[in-house]
Design a protein around this motif. Structure first.
Motif, PDB file in Angstrom:
ATOM      1  N   VAL A 190       0.944  -1.222   0.024  1.00 37.63           N
ATOM      2  CA  VAL A 190      -0.108  -0.088  -0.209  1.00 37.63           C
ATOM      3  C   VAL A 190       0.923   1.188  -0.056  1.00 37.63           C
ATOM      4  O   VAL A 190       1.712   1.399   1.020  1.00 37.63           O
ATOM      5  CB  VAL A 190      -0.878  -0.081   1.264  1.00 37.63           C
ATOM      6  N   GLY A 191       0.669   1.987  -1.065  1.00 41.24           N
ATOM      7  CA  GLY A 191       1.736   3.290  -0.992  1.00 41.24           C
ATOM      8  C   GLY A 191       0.950   4.683  -1.209  1.00 41.24           C
ATOM      9  O   GLY A 191      -0.105   4.525  -1.051  1.00 41.24           O
ATOM     10  N   SER A 192       1.655   5.626  -1.004  1.00 38.69           N
ATOM     11  CA  SER A 192       1.271   7.006  -1.345  1.00 38.69           C
ATOM     12  C   SER A 192       2.257   7.727  -2.398  1.00 38.69           C
ATOM     13  O   SER A 192       3.377   7.379  -2.260  1.00 38.69           O
ATOM     14  CB  SER A 192       1.337   7.707   0.036  1.00 38.69           C
ATOM     15  N   VAL A 193       1.383   8.433  -2.943  1.00 41.32           N
ATOM     16  CA  VAL A 193       2.358   9.394  -3.934  1.00 41.32           C
ATOM     17  C   VAL A 193       1.832  10.771  -3.873  1.00 41.32           C
ATOM     18  O   VAL A 193       0.376  10.825  -3.896  1.00 41.32           O
ATOM     19  CB  VAL A 193       1.955   8.853  -5.422  1.00 41.32           C
ATOM     20  N   ASP A 194       2.653  11.654  -3.831  1.00 40.31           N
ATOM     21  CA  ASP A 194       2.465  13.121  -3.785  1.00 40.31           C
ATOM     22  C   ASP A 194       1.838  13.380  -5.225  1.00 40.31           C
ATOM     23  O   ASP A 194       2.493  13.050  -6.059  1.00 40.31           O
ATOM     24  CB  ASP A 194       3.664  13.740  -3.646  1.00 40.31           C
ATOM     25  N   SER A 195       0.710  14.098  -5.115  1.00 47.89           N
ATOM     26  CA  SER A 195      -0.005  14.186  -6.504  1.00 47.89           C
ATOM     27  C   SER A 195      -0.484  15.568  -6.635  1.00 47.89           C
ATOM     28  O   SER A 195      -1.734  15.754  -6.067  1.00 47.89           O
ATOM     29  CB  SER A 195      -0.870  13.152  -6.880  1.00 47.89           C
TER      30      SER A 195
END
Length: 227
Positions: A57-62
């Motif tokens: 499970v990841g996060s990406v600055d977007s």
């Protein structure tokens, strides 16, 4: 069904949490490069997860081009305190992309919009049909994406409850801190890989590590997990 050549992880299950491993943060030419980003370890952790059937499970600055936190525009901050960062992680640009080798073969991105559907993505990740799910966000915390909390709750239930969330990425004193604290505050067993993170300042990293430990985040190393 999970892939036939995948070694399933033992019980209790683990979930890897890949925090903002993107070119603008992790490559030396990136707009907000975090010095010492351990990209080789990030790649090894991705490979390990895919081989062992560990969900990522990841996060990406977007961001859009006119994000309020950029110093290049006059867009006001929602609560004041405009940080004036350089333009970074603008969706669709090279800097927004994940570091080479850290995106698994099968993945999904969840947009930062209310009521984004998650049921299929949860089921696919829990059963190994996909390897990773990445939440787009505009501020530090993974949980800034409005559906992340429900997704993790449903994923935990689908995995049989009480998985260990193993956190790594950048930056230790900002988004990594926010993800780890957000997890442990919601009752999840949370571990930070201290050699698979990098931070902005030594003082900030020391303070963040102390705060995470005090909140109940366990500390270990990537070598212990990979071994």
């Amino acid at each position: 069904m999970a892939s036939g050549n995948m070694t399933r992880q033992p019980s209790p299950p683990r979930v890897f949490v890949d925090v903002d491993v993107q070119r603008d943060f992790c490559d030396e030419t990136g707009a907000l490069y975090v010095k010492g980003s351990p990209n080789a370890l990030f790649r090894r952790l991705t490979e390990h997860a895919v081989a062992r059937g560990i969900p990522i499970v990841g996060s990406v600055d977007s961001h859009a081009w006119d994000a309020w936190e950029f110093g290049s525009n006059d867009m006001p901050a929602p609560e004041g305190g405009k940080p004036g960062f350089p333009d970074h992680c603008v969706k669709g640009t090279p800097g927004w992309l994940k570091v080479e080798g850290t995106l698994p073969p099968r993945f999904r991105f969840i947009p930062n919009v209310p009521h984004a559907p998650i049921d299929t993505a949860v089921r696919e990740l829990a059963t190994g049909q996909t390897h990773g799910v990445y939440f787009e966000k505009e501020v530090y915390s993974l949980f800034a994406n409005s559906v992340a909390e429900g997704f993790l709750r449903e994923l935990s239930a689908a995995l049989g409850g009480a998985p260990e969330f193993v956190v790594y990425g950048v930056a230790t004193d900002y988004c990594v801190r926010a993800a780890a604290l957000g997890l442990v505050q919601r009752g999840y067993r949370t571990t930070l890989l201290t050699d698979a993170v990098a931070g902005i300042t030594e003082a900030g990293v020391a303070a963040a590590l102390g705060e995470m430990q005090a909140a109940g985040v366990a500390l270990t190393t990537a070598s212990a997990v990979l071994g």
